[in-house]
Design an enzyme around this catalytic site. Structure first.
Site, PDB file in Angstrom:
ATOM      1  N   GLU A 162       0.915   3.924   1.655  1.00  0.00           N
ATOM      2  CA  GLU A 162       1.371   4.426   2.950  1.00  0.00           C
ATOM      3  C   GLU A 162       2.648   3.710   3.393  1.00  0.00           C
ATOM      4  O   GLU A 162       3.586   4.324   3.911  1.00  0.00           O
ATOM      5  CB  GLU A 162       0.283   4.232   4.016  1.00  0.00           C
ATOM      6  CG  GLU A 162      -1.005   4.983   3.730  1.00  0.00           C
ATOM      7  CD  GLU A 162      -2.038   4.114   3.023  1.00  0.00           C
ATOM      8  OE1 GLU A 162      -3.236   4.295   3.305  1.00  0.00           O
ATOM      9  OE2 GLU A 162      -1.633   3.257   2.200  1.00  0.00           O
ATOM     10  N   CYS A 221      -6.275   1.657   5.462  1.00  0.00           N
ATOM     11  CA  CYS A 221      -6.925   0.463   6.010  1.00  0.00           C
ATOM     12  C   CYS A 221      -6.396   0.246   7.424  1.00  0.00           C
ATOM     13  O   CYS A 221      -5.466   0.923   7.874  1.00  0.00           O
ATOM     14  CB  CYS A 221      -6.635  -0.758   5.130  1.00  0.00           C
ATOM     15  SG  CYS A 221      -4.900  -1.295   5.160  1.00  0.00           S
ATOM     16  N   HIS A 273       0.844  -1.180   0.000  1.00  0.00           N
ATOM     17  CA  HIS A 273       0.000   0.000   0.000  1.00  0.00           C
ATOM     18  C   HIS A 273       0.889   1.243   0.000  1.00  0.00           C
ATOM     19  O   HIS A 273       2.024   1.223   0.473  1.00  0.00           O
ATOM     20  CB  HIS A 273      -0.919   0.004   1.219  1.00  0.00           C
ATOM     21  CG  HIS A 273      -2.056  -0.963   1.099  1.00  0.00           C
ATOM     22  ND1 HIS A 273      -3.083  -1.039   2.021  1.00  0.00           N
ATOM     23  CD2 HIS A 273      -2.343  -1.894   0.149  1.00  0.00           C
ATOM     24  CE1 HIS A 273      -3.942  -1.965   1.654  1.00  0.00           C
ATOM     25  NE2 HIS A 273      -3.516  -2.504   0.513  1.00  0.00           N
TER      26      HIS A 273
END
Length: 236
Positions: free
Chosen positions: A63, A93, A61
């Site tokens: 991030e 998430c 992801h």
């Protein structure tokens, strides 16, 4: 006043800007695309210089990619304050929320502000708890509004000549709907926003379902702004 030349050719961020169609596709509140785009700003200490760049999902992801890159490229000095601002097309998430908290605990002089265009699987209890945990750990999370969209367009997008003030104008109502749901998450209330898709016409449908607990707990100014309650009128 709008520029008639687009971003300056001498702009140091020009090669790191995304294209207008990318910005519109990633950050349109109606679009439920799977990929996530991150636009970020970093400031060190008291310097007024801002470092800007962007990232997208890979095998990780976005991030996680940012945090790994930050740790690898910067000689981190705990005595120097670092301010980071993220503009995310999807909220983190629960797994990324946990990773962000771990990252911040290892970098105590870093502050993080997150603006999101949409809430990722916002009815999932783990995702909701993950966002609450981030906020409780000191992270600021807000839904992108008109000023944030305008800021991103001017500073992260390779906009066409004469289009400095012409970012894609999304109806404010969509932003308010996500903001209302974010309040529900923060206050640990049940979801009030339902999102569905009509595949035949590729329409994204937003529907509000409020319970008594929403009316009793959400601050009245927010409900009033959404038109969910009527203003109190005092007769004399």
């Amino acid at each position: 006043m709008a520029s008639d030349k687009g971003p300056s050719a001498g702009d140091a961020t020009l090669r790191r800007r995304i294209e207008p169609w990318e910005f519109e596709g990633f950050f349109d509140p109606r679009e439920l695309r799977k990929e996530t785009c991150l636009l970020y700003e970093i400031q060190w200490g008291t310097s007024h210089k801002t470092w800007r760049n962007s990232g997208k999902n890979t095998t990780n992801h976005v991030e996680i990619n940012f945090m790994e890159k930050f740790a690898a490229e910067r000689q981190y000095c705990p005595s120097i304050r670092c301010s980071i601002t993220w503009f995310l097309s999807w909220s983190p998430c629960w797994e990324c929320s946990n990773a962000i908290r771990g990252f911040l605990s290892q970098h105590p002089s870093v502050t993080l502000v997150i603006y999101v265009a949409r809430l990722f699987w916002h009815t999932d209890p783990q995702n909701r708890q993950g966002l609450r945990d981030l906020i409780n750990s000191g992270v600021t999370i807000q839904i992108m509004t008109v000023p944030e969209y305008d800021h991103c367009w001017r500073n992260f997008v390779n906009y066409p000549p004469g289009k400095e003030d012409h970012w894609p104008r999304y109806p404010v109502l969509w932003m308010k709907l996500y903001a209302l749901e974010l309040h529900c998450i923060i206050l640990n209330l049940p979801p009030c926003l339902k999102i569905s898709r009509r595949n035949q016409h590729q329409l994204t449908l937003f529907r509000l379902t409020l319970q008594d607990c929403h009316y009793q707990t959400i601050p009245p100014p927010i409900l009033l702004d959404m038109g969910l309650i009527q203003p109190l009128v005092t007769w004399r």
